[in-house]
Design a protein around this motif. Structure first.
Motif, PDB file in Angstrom:
ATOM      1  N   SER A   1      32.223  44.299  30.314  1.00  0.00           N
ATOM      2  CA  SER A   1      32.160  44.799  31.694  1.00  0.00           C
ATOM      3  C   SER A   1      32.782  43.769  32.632  1.00  0.00           C
ATOM      4  N   PRO A   2      33.648  44.199  33.521  1.00  0.00           N
ATOM      5  CA  PRO A   2      34.312  43.254  34.419  1.00  0.00           C
ATOM      6  C   PRO A   2      33.402  42.775  35.545  1.00  0.00           C
ATOM      7  N   VAL A   3      33.630  41.536  35.969  1.00  0.00           N
ATOM      8  CA  VAL A   3      33.008  40.987  37.170  1.00  0.00           C
ATOM      9  C   VAL A   3      34.109  40.943  38.228  1.00  0.00           C
ATOM     10  N   ILE A   4      33.889  41.656  39.329  1.00  0.00           N
ATOM     11  CA  ILE A   4      34.928  41.846  40.341  1.00  0.00           C
ATOM     12  C   ILE A   4      34.557  41.094  41.608  1.00  0.00           C
ATOM     13  N   SER A   5      35.503  40.295  42.103  1.00  0.00           N
ATOM     14  CA  SER A   5      35.380  39.634  43.409  1.00  0.00           C
ATOM     15  C   SER A   5      36.525  40.143  44.264  1.00  0.00           C
ATOM     16  N   ALA A   6      36.199  40.804  45.363  1.00  0.00           N
ATOM     17  CA  ALA A   6      37.243  41.437  46.172  1.00  0.00           C
ATOM     18  C   ALA A   6      37.278  40.866  47.582  1.00  0.00           C
ATOM     19  N   HIS A   7      38.448  40.939  48.155  1.00  0.00           N
ATOM     20  CA  HIS A   7      38.673  40.572  49.547  1.00  0.00           C
ATOM     21  C   HIS A   7      39.810  41.462  50.057  1.00  0.00           C
ATOM     22  N   GLY A   8      39.479  42.431  50.891  1.00  0.00           N
ATOM     23  CA  GLY A   8      40.493  43.353  51.392  1.00  0.00           C
ATOM     24  C   GLY A   8      41.080  44.177  50.265  1.00  0.00           C
ATOM     25  N   ASN A   9      42.403  44.167  50.175  1.00  0.00           N
ATOM     26  CA  ASN A   9      43.113  44.939  49.142  1.00  0.00           C
ATOM     27  C   ASN A   9      43.443  44.110  47.914  1.00  0.00           C
ATOM     28  N   ARG A  10      42.708  43.002  47.736  1.00  0.00           N
ATOM     29  CA  ARG A  10      42.918  42.149  46.574  1.00  0.00           C
ATOM     30  C   ARG A  10      41.600  41.937  45.852  1.00  0.00           C
ATOM     31  N   ALA A  11      41.703  41.742  44.540  1.00  0.00           N
ATOM     32  CA  ALA A  11      40.508  41.473  43.743  1.00  0.00           C
ATOM     33  C   ALA A  11      40.861  40.560  42.570  1.00  0.00           C
ATOM     34  N   ILE A  12      39.898  39.713  42.236  1.00  0.00           N
ATOM     35  CA  ILE A  12      39.965  38.920  41.014  1.00  0.00           C
ATOM     36  C   ILE A  12      38.948  39.528  40.070  1.00  0.00           C
ATOM     37  N   VAL A  13      39.348  39.757  38.831  1.00  0.00           N
ATOM     38  CA  VAL A  13      38.494  40.411  37.848  1.00  0.00           C
ATOM     39  C   VAL A  13      38.427  39.522  36.606  1.00  0.00           C
ATOM     40  N   GLU A  14      37.207  39.147  36.217  1.00  0.00           N
ATOM     41  CA  GLU A  14      37.018  38.354  35.005  1.00  0.00           C
ATOM     42  C   GLU A  14      36.256  39.204  33.998  1.00  0.00           C
TER      43      GLU A  14
ATOM     44  N   ALA B   1      39.010  36.591  14.650  1.00  0.00           N
ATOM     45  CA  ALA B   1      38.292  37.128  15.805  1.00  0.00           C
ATOM     46  C   ALA B   1      38.302  36.030  16.851  1.00  0.00           C
ATOM     47  N   ALA B   2      38.841  36.344  18.020  1.00  0.00           N
ATOM     48  CA  ALA B   2      38.935  35.359  19.104  1.00  0.00           C
ATOM     49  C   ALA B   2      38.224  35.903  20.339  1.00  0.00           C
ATOM     50  N   HIS B   3      37.354  35.096  20.892  1.00  0.00           N
ATOM     51  CA  HIS B   3      36.641  35.460  22.115  1.00  0.00           C
ATOM     52  C   HIS B   3      37.389  34.860  23.286  1.00  0.00           C
ATOM     53  N   ASN B   4      37.720  35.709  24.245  1.00  0.00           N
ATOM     54  CA  ASN B   4      38.455  35.244  25.412  1.00  0.00           C
ATOM     55  C   ASN B   4      37.904  35.899  26.671  1.00  0.00           C
ATOM     56  N   ARG B   5      38.441  35.485  27.796  1.00  0.00           N
ATOM     57  CA  ARG B   5      38.161  36.124  29.077  1.00  0.00           C
ATOM     58  C   ARG B   5      39.488  36.391  29.756  1.00  0.00           C
ATOM     59  N   PHE B   6      39.704  37.626  30.153  1.00  0.00           N
ATOM     60  CA  PHE B   6      40.875  37.948  30.951  1.00  0.00           C
ATOM     61  C   PHE B   6      40.561  37.628  32.402  1.00  0.00           C
ATOM     62  N   ILE B   7      41.488  36.955  33.046  1.00  0.00           N
ATOM     63  CA  ILE B   7      41.408  36.689  34.480  1.00  0.00           C
ATOM     64  C   ILE B   7      42.537  37.507  35.097  1.00  0.00           C
ATOM     65  N   ASP B   8      42.166  38.569  35.786  1.00  0.00           N
ATOM     66  CA  ASP B   8      43.150  39.490  36.348  1.00  0.00           C
ATOM     67  C   ASP B   8      43.166  39.420  37.857  1.00  0.00           C
ATOM     68  N   ARG B   9      44.352  39.564  38.408  1.00  0.00           N
ATOM     69  CA  ARG B   9      44.519  39.774  39.843  1.00  0.00           C
ATOM     70  C   ARG B   9      44.888  41.243  40.012  1.00  0.00           C
ATOM     71  N   ALA B  10      44.110  41.940  40.807  1.00  0.00           N
ATOM     72  CA  ALA B  10      44.370  43.362  41.078  1.00  0.00           C
ATOM     73  C   ALA B  10      44.672  43.521  42.553  1.00  0.00           C
ATOM     74  N   GLU B  11      45.526  44.469  42.858  1.00  0.00           N
ATOM     75  CA  GLU B  11      45.916  44.688  44.249  1.00  0.00           C
ATOM     76  C   GLU B  11      45.986  46.187  44.517  1.00  0.00           C
ATOM     77  N   LYS B  12      45.492  46.557  45.674  1.00  0.00           N
ATOM     78  CA  LYS B  12      45.527  47.954  46.093  1.00  0.00           C
ATOM     79  C   LYS B  12      46.760  48.156  46.960  1.00  0.00           C
ATOM     80  N   ARG B  13      47.642  49.025  46.497  1.00  0.00           N
ATOM     81  CA  ARG B  13      48.853  49.357  47.237  1.00  0.00           C
ATOM     82  C   ARG B  13      48.916  50.873  47.377  1.00  0.00           C
ATOM     83  N   ASN B  14      49.213  51.339  48.568  1.00  0.00           N
ATOM     84  CA  ASN B  14      49.316  52.780  48.823  1.00  0.00           C
ATOM     85  C   ASN B  14      48.085  53.525  48.314  1.00  0.00           C
ATOM     86  N   GLY B  15      46.913  52.900  48.488  1.00  0.00           N
ATOM     87  CA  GLY B  15      45.655  53.538  48.123  1.00  0.00           C
ATOM     88  C   GLY B  15      45.276  53.482  46.656  1.00  0.00           C
TER      89      GLY B  15
END
Length: 189
Positions: free
Chosen positions: A69-82, A99-113
């Motif tokens: 399950s992602p952990v989302i930190s948002a500010h406006g139209n941007r979010a960091i997702v771990e 088998a490798a355990h990792n964490r994805f660090i994603d930058r998400a952006e809202k564009r045109n809704g």
């Protein structure tokens, strides 16, 4: 952040299963056109990653990603997702897996809704070999060239024709701290 935004971002993260299913057009749709990705075996434009993943899918190397399950930190139209993930890989010709355990660090952006991913990076926490057909010899010196946290994954990738060209972030490393600091700056930027 609205509930609809959280759902849309979570759907992007869960959409990683399209890679395992070989649904390349759906996978391509998770990222903005200018999106990038940095993982052990690939760094560059996300569209190129999808093409390279299709080539990997035709090789002896099989992968499966178990996504948490992602952990989302948002500010406006941007979010960091771990997001916690487990990468399960198996080379059917070598009889060797990992088998490798990792964490994805994603930058998400809202564009045109619409939310899409802009950048994906990975932090590697731990990993080990699996032996689906019995114990197989591994070249310890080749394994030792990589940080322990992803050494088994890197070795399997390289033995399968997908070289790992540099050191990547591991849990608690300076690279992880730098990655997260840059992501926070971008989020608030």
């Amino acid at each position: 952040m609205q509930v609809e935004d959280q759902i849309q971002i979570s759907d992007l993260i869960n959409g990683w299963m399209y890679r395992d299913l070989g649904a390349w057009d759906k996978l391509r749709g998770l990222f903005h056109a200018d999106g990038t990705i940095e993982v052990t075996w690939f760094e560059g434009a996300f569209g190129d990653f999808v093409d390279a993943s299709a080539r990997m899918g035709r090789s002896a190397l099989r992968t499966k990603h178990l996504i948490g399950s992602p952990v989302i930190s948002a500010h406006g139209n941007r979010a960091i997702v771990e997001t916690n993930a487990v990468i399960v890989a198996d080379n059917i010709e070598l009889g060797l897996g990992c088998a490798a355990h990792n964490r994805f660090i994603d930058r998400a952006e809202k564009r045109n809704g619409t939310w899409k991913l802009l950048r994906r990076e990975s932090v590697y926490d731990m990993g080990s070999f699996t032996f689906p057909s019995g114990v197989v010899e591994v070249a310890r010196d080749a394994v030792a060239r990589h940080p322990r946290e992803y050494a088994a994954l890197a070795y399997l990738l390289e033995q399968s024709g997908f070289p790992v060209r540099r050191v990547f972030a591991t849990r608690g490393s300076g690279l992880e701290r730098m990655m997260k600091a840059e992501a926070r700056d971008w989020l608030l930027g």
